[in-house]
Write a protein that holds these residues in place. Structure first.
Motif, PDB file in Angstrom:
ATOM      1  N   GLU A  63       0.698  -1.246  -0.001  1.00 36.79           N
ATOM      2  CA  GLU A  63      -0.155   0.111   0.063  1.00 36.79           C
ATOM      3  C   GLU A  63       0.789   1.184  -0.023  1.00 36.79           C
ATOM      4  O   GLU A  63       0.603   2.275  -0.641  1.00 36.79           O
ATOM      5  CB  GLU A  63      -1.070  -0.051   1.226  1.00 36.79           C
ATOM      6  CG  GLU A  63      -2.072  -0.972   0.963  1.00 36.79           C
ATOM      7  CD  GLU A  63      -3.008  -0.720  -0.007  1.00 36.79           C
ATOM      8  OE1 GLU A  63      -3.175   0.339  -0.508  1.00 36.79           O
ATOM      9  OE2 GLU A  63      -3.395  -1.764  -0.599  1.00 36.79           O
ATOM     10  N   VAL A  64       2.102   1.187   0.781  1.00 35.79           N
ATOM     11  CA  VAL A  64       2.732   2.329   1.026  1.00 35.79           C
ATOM     12  C   VAL A  64       3.608   2.679  -0.360  1.00 35.79           C
ATOM     13  O   VAL A  64       3.557   3.755  -1.109  1.00 35.79           O
ATOM     14  CB  VAL A  64       3.929   2.276   1.967  1.00 35.79           C
ATOM     15  CG1 VAL A  64       4.922   3.192   1.924  1.00 35.79           C
ATOM     16  CG2 VAL A  64       3.531   2.175   3.274  1.00 35.79           C
ATOM     17  N   THR A  66       2.027   1.824  -3.497  1.00 38.14           N
ATOM     18  CA  THR A  66       1.154   2.188  -4.264  1.00 38.14           C
ATOM     19  C   THR A  66       0.896   3.749  -4.180  1.00 38.14           C
ATOM     20  O   THR A  66       0.592   4.439  -4.974  1.00 38.14           O
ATOM     21  CB  THR A  66      -0.079   1.237  -4.170  1.00 38.14           C
ATOM     22  OG1 THR A  66       0.131   0.047  -4.168  1.00 38.14           O
ATOM     23  CG2 THR A  66      -1.208   1.738  -4.943  1.00 38.14           C
ATOM     24  N   ILE A  67       0.785   4.074  -2.901  1.00 41.38           N
ATOM     25  CA  ILE A  67       0.490   5.411  -2.583  1.00 41.38           C
ATOM     26  C   ILE A  67       1.647   6.451  -3.156  1.00 41.38           C
ATOM     27  O   ILE A  67       1.432   7.521  -3.605  1.00 41.38           O
ATOM     28  CB  ILE A  67       0.235   5.838  -1.098  1.00 41.38           C
ATOM     29  CG1 ILE A  67      -1.152   5.220  -0.720  1.00 41.38           C
ATOM     30  CG2 ILE A  67       0.312   7.209  -0.781  1.00 41.38           C
ATOM     31  CD1 ILE A  67      -1.079   4.981   0.741  1.00 41.38           C
ATOM     32  N   GLN A  70       1.751   6.521  -6.757  1.00 45.72           N
ATOM     33  CA  GLN A  70       0.420   7.605  -7.180  1.00 45.72           C
ATOM     34  C   GLN A  70       0.783   8.889  -7.054  1.00 45.72           C
ATOM     35  O   GLN A  70       0.668   9.694  -7.785  1.00 45.72           O
ATOM     36  CB  GLN A  70      -0.679   7.327  -6.171  1.00 45.72           C
ATOM     37  CG  GLN A  70      -2.084   8.160  -6.584  1.00 45.72           C
ATOM     38  CD  GLN A  70      -3.261   7.813  -5.666  1.00 45.72           C
ATOM     39  OE1 GLN A  70      -3.314   7.090  -4.890  1.00 45.72           O
ATOM     40  NE2 GLN A  70      -4.364   8.472  -5.864  1.00 45.72           N
ATOM     41  N   PHE A  71       1.477   9.154  -5.924  1.00 41.56           N
ATOM     42  CA  PHE A  71       1.910  10.745  -5.563  1.00 41.56           C
ATOM     43  C   PHE A  71       2.942  10.972  -6.811  1.00 41.56           C
ATOM     44  O   PHE A  71       2.970  12.137  -7.310  1.00 41.56           O
ATOM     45  CB  PHE A  71       2.740  10.588  -4.402  1.00 41.56           C
ATOM     46  CG  PHE A  71       3.318  11.862  -3.905  1.00 41.56           C
ATOM     47  CD1 PHE A  71       2.882  13.119  -3.776  1.00 41.56           C
ATOM     48  CD2 PHE A  71       5.002  11.993  -4.144  1.00 41.56           C
ATOM     49  CE1 PHE A  71       3.537  14.344  -3.520  1.00 41.56           C
ATOM     50  CE2 PHE A  71       5.555  13.295  -3.883  1.00 41.56           C
ATOM     51  CZ  PHE A  71       4.815  14.415  -3.649  1.00 41.56           C
ATOM     52  N   GLU A  74       0.885  11.823  -9.900  1.00 39.68           N
ATOM     53  CA  GLU A  74       0.118  13.151  -9.691  1.00 39.68           C
ATOM     54  C   GLU A  74       1.203  14.294  -9.964  1.00 39.68           C
ATOM     55  O   GLU A  74       0.765  15.317 -10.543  1.00 39.68           O
ATOM     56  CB  GLU A  74      -0.396  13.276  -8.334  1.00 39.68           C
ATOM     57  CG  GLU A  74      -1.776  12.206  -7.947  1.00 39.68           C
ATOM     58  CD  GLU A  74      -2.670  12.390  -8.951  1.00 39.68           C
ATOM     59  OE1 GLU A  74      -3.053  13.804  -9.123  1.00 39.68           O
ATOM     60  OE2 GLU A  74      -3.498  11.672  -9.146  1.00 39.68           O
TER      61      GLU A  74
END
Length: 79
Positions: A63-64, A66-67, A70-71, A74
């Motif tokens: 999850e880390v 993935t985040i 995503q950052f 972005e």
């Protein structure tokens, strides 16, 4: 007339000279700084523990990552 001007000048000078001074007990300042630093250390320790746990646990690590990806998407670091 001249006497009033001198009097007004003295009043204006006194108004300009007024300086607000705050006298603080050194012990209370040291106590407040120590308390603030202790609070920051506790919060930092909790956040570091959460971060370390999230990197050790496989599902949380995914999850880390993935985040983080995503950052990066972005902000446009990778096109």
């Amino acid at each position: 007339m001249r006497v009033l001007n001198k009097h007004e000048n003295r009043i204006n000078e006194n108004r300009e000279r007024k300086v607000t001074e705050v006298k603080v007990n050194g012990k209370s300042v040291r106590f407040a700084l120590n308390a603030w630093n202790t609070l920051l250390n506790i919060v930092g320790g909790v956040l570091a523990t959460i971060g370390a746990f999230s990197l050790v646990h496989p599902d949380l690590r995914l999850e880390v990552v993935t985040i983080f990806n995503q950052f990066l998407d972005e902000i446009g670091l990778f096109f």
